[in-house]
Design an enzyme around this catalytic site. Sequence first.
Site, PDB file in Angstrom:
ATOM      1  N   ALA A 180       0.850  -1.202   0.000  1.00  0.00           N
ATOM      2  CA  ALA A 180       0.000   0.000   0.000  1.00  0.00           C
ATOM      3  C   ALA A 180       0.879   1.243   0.000  1.00  0.00           C
ATOM      4  CB  ALA A 180      -0.934  -0.024   1.208  1.00  0.00           C
ATOM      5  N   GLY A 182       0.884   4.153  -1.530  1.00  0.00           N
ATOM      6  CA  GLY A 182       0.271   5.463  -1.346  1.00  0.00           C
ATOM      7  C   GLY A 182      -0.072   5.729   0.107  1.00  0.00           C
ATOM      8  N   ASP A 183      -0.629   4.722   0.775  1.00  0.00           N
ATOM      9  CA  ASP A 183      -0.967   4.860   2.189  1.00  0.00           C
ATOM     10  C   ASP A 183       0.281   5.074   3.045  1.00  0.00           C
ATOM     11  OD1 ASP A 183      -3.749   4.726   2.180  1.00  0.00           O
ATOM     12  OD2 ASP A 183      -3.772   2.544   2.229  1.00  0.00           O
ATOM     13  N   ILE A 184       1.310   4.281   2.782  1.00  0.00           N
ATOM     14  CA  ILE A 184       2.533   4.387   3.587  1.00  0.00           C
ATOM     15  C   ILE A 184       3.193   5.748   3.385  1.00  0.00           C
ATOM     16  CG2 ILE A 184       4.843   3.444   3.958  1.00  0.00           C
ATOM     17  CD1 ILE A 184       2.478   1.740   5.051  1.00  0.00           C
ATOM     18  N   GLY A 187       1.152   8.283   5.288  1.00  0.00           N
ATOM     19  CA  GLY A 187       1.414   8.212   6.722  1.00  0.00           C
ATOM     20  C   GLY A 187       2.744   8.834   7.098  1.00  0.00           C
TER      21      GLY A 187
END
Length: 411
Positions: A180, A182-184, A187
């Site tokens: 993931a 984009g998520d990482i 974050g």
Amino acid sequence: MMEQEINITDKKSDNYGQALQDVRVLDLTRVVAGPYGGSILGDFGADVIKIEVPGKGDDARGYGPYRNGESMYYANLNRNKRGITLNLKSEEGKEIFKKLVAKADVLLENYRPGVMDKLGLGYDVLKEINPRLIYAACSGFGSYGRYSQRPGYDIISQGMGGLMSITGIPGGEPTRSGNAMGDILGGMNMVMGVLMALHARERTGLGQRVDVSLVDSVVSSLENAYIRYFDSQEIPKRNGNAYASIAPYDTYHAKDGFVIIACGNQKLYEKFCRLIDREDMITDERFLTVPLRVKNNLLQKAEIEKWTSERTVKEIVDIILGAGIPAGPIYDVRQITEDEHISDDREMFIDIEHPVIGPMKVNGNPIKLMDMKPRINRPAPTLGQDNVSIYRDVLDYSEDEIKHLKEKAVI
């Protein structure tokens, strides 16, 4: 602030405490991007209070794998947090939340922009309660702009941020990164924004909003793809494992798999050619310069594989590294967990004891402050695990008041 520690990366860091041990964080985030950012802050000692919907909790509690009925997915992303439940749609829940905000340094949320405002808990309201509050929001497209109200998930950020367009086999389909990403990235950028805002607060005395977009995070990560486009007006294409700016910098067939060879400058390239007895490639007009080698990478790759295909991955890596040229194997997940440098020396997998799951491993923290190293102080909380201790010790509620709040489904 913290209970008994599960792991201490370096005992000498006890002399200094932890970098964020005086920071209290309210974590309203769910799934990946926000929880990942909150766990990074918790690894460095922040008192991260995870706030979840009563009876349901974070959506990630429903994601496998499970052990003893508990999500290991959730447990990995929410370690180093205390956990409470609170119904932010109830008037009493909102008032309790405002009391928590008054005692917090940072708020993390990853709702669609405007949700907190509709609840009457947006930044403009909360900053009146606590002017020093750092309000960090992470969403698919950011809190402003024409796409701000679109829902966003990792795969959308990878698609619209350009990552999928340059990932995959030449001529093949757009390919999502295997994690993931984009998520990482979102974050991580949220954490950087929080730390910058905390530093600025030391100077101004005031908090501020941090606004992070998953799509922006992916766009920023593509670095030279956009520079190449602005220069040539040519759209970058999928290039397999090759790099569009350097060659040889690719994966090559070995006798028993694939190996990575990375010649990042002319000196390394010439040394490599001599090492494999191909000095002719130094003077070959097709390979004279980096741009020419990038242009003719497939031709040169075929020449290099005449040498690599006759040797094992280990032989190739040993020979090339022995000459001071960057090379490496391509690990699968099992091999990574068994590599002593990564797993043990760099402590990228930490053993913890979860109250329901039992013994398990979680990912280590890649950031190493050498005098204040990250620690896994506590496992992820079960749903509402710390309701009594936080409402009693932080907000001074009595046992009877806490019981009453639970009966009314406020917590």
